[in-house]
Design an enzyme around this catalytic site. Structure first.
Site, PDB file in Angstrom:
ATOM      1  N   ILE A   1       7.199  -5.431  15.327  1.00 39.12           N
ATOM      2  CA  ILE A   1       5.775  -5.570  15.661  1.00 39.12           C
ATOM      3  C   ILE A   1       5.584  -4.680  16.879  1.00 39.12           C
ATOM      4  CG2 ILE A   1       6.192  -7.703  17.010  1.00 39.12           C
ATOM      5  CD1 ILE A   1       3.326  -8.578  16.278  1.00 39.12           C
ATOM      6  N   SER A   2       4.553  -3.840  16.856  1.00 44.01           N
ATOM      7  CA  SER A   2       4.343  -2.873  17.936  1.00 44.01           C
ATOM      8  C   SER A   2       4.073  -3.573  19.260  1.00 44.01           C
ATOM      9  CB  SER A   2       3.166  -1.959  17.611  1.00 44.01           C
ATOM     10  OG  SER A   2       3.472  -1.139  16.527  1.00 44.01           O
ATOM     11  N   GLN A   3       4.418  -2.858  20.338  1.00 46.13           N
ATOM     12  CA  GLN A   3       4.112  -3.327  21.693  1.00 46.13           C
ATOM     13  C   GLN A   3       2.585  -3.410  21.834  1.00 46.13           C
ATOM     14  OE1 GLN A   3       5.834  -0.734  24.620  1.00 46.13           O
ATOM     15  NE2 GLN A   3       4.753  -1.712  26.321  1.00 46.13           N
TER      16      GLN A   3
END
Ligand code: SAM
Length: 218
Positions: free
Chosen positions: A67-69
């Site tokens: 999951i992206s930052q």
């Protein structure tokens, strides 16, 4: 993974603190900050890891992906300058967190993921959360021709070069936001389509994404 959908004062408070962190890191767009404040990011995590959900970090989501930052999601969303009702193609659905942020910004979202396990998960979880993009399974490095042109295209995986085909699927006046570089690090690139064969390119900050794998990529 066992999902649990409870959003109480503890998570809401943590989300507000995350928004403050993003502001301090330079995110200014109020609509983007509001969208981050609305999307329950902990829903993408097993309950065991809820204490990680509002840290400004990327996190493993299975199938070797992350999951992206939140900062990266906010940064790309800010660059897109989305207006309500705009048609946005997202390449790399992953768990769907960025998708939810785009929907909160009022976009009509077409999102494509190449990994079936992630696709199967998002087609269940996002509608359950109340988010309804158009989901596709396949190689997004070729875009989705049938629904082109798009007002905006966002790529959430690192590409070796800008796929020409994506530029063709943009409306004149539309913008592509894509990380471009090698497998270690990429520069965020924006490309504004100013005419049928006329583009304005801007190269911005360095990020580290998982690779865009496909016909027009790695
Ligand atoms: N946007 C997600 C979020 O909000 O957390 C994170 C996306 S993750 C960093 C990148 C995703 O791109 C991975 O799920 C990967 O499987 C997907 N991907 C890589 N190459 C792709 C391609 N050619 N077409 C579609 N998805 C691709």
């Amino acid at each position: 993974m066992a999902y649990k959908f409870i959003d109480n004062y503890r998570e809401k408070g943590a989300r507000k603190r995350l928004v403050d962190v993003l502001k301090k890191k330079g995110i200014e767009d109020e609509q983007v900050l509001q969208a981050i404040n609305k999307v329950p990011r902990h829903y993408f995590f097993d309950e065991t890891f809820w204490n990680q959900a509002y840290k400004d970090i990327a996190f493993p989501i299975g199938a070797g992906q992350t999951i992206s930052q939140p900062y990266t999601v906010a940064y790309q969303s800010e660059l897109l300058h989305i207006s309500k009702g705009q048609k946005v193609l997202e390449i790399g659905t992953g768990c769907g967190y960025q998708t939810c942020v785009l929907l909160e910004l009022g976009a009509e979202v077409y999102t494509i993921e190449r990994q079936e396990a992630l696709y199967q998960r998002t087609i269940q979880v996002l509608p359950y959360m109340g988010y309804r993009p158009h989901f596709y399974l396949g190689d997004g490095s070729k875009g989705i021709e049938t629904h082109a042109p798009y007002d905006k295209i966002i790529v959430t995986a690192g590409a070796p070069t800008v796929p020409e085909v994506l530029l063709r699927q943009l409306r004149v006046g539309g913008m592509l936001v894509i990380p471009v570089g090698d497998e270690q690090e990429q520069k965020m690139v924006t490309i504004l389509k100013v005419g049928d064969n006329d583009y304005e390119k801007v190269v911005l900050d360095t990020f580290r994404f998982v690779p865009l794998v496909g016909d027009q990529a790695w």
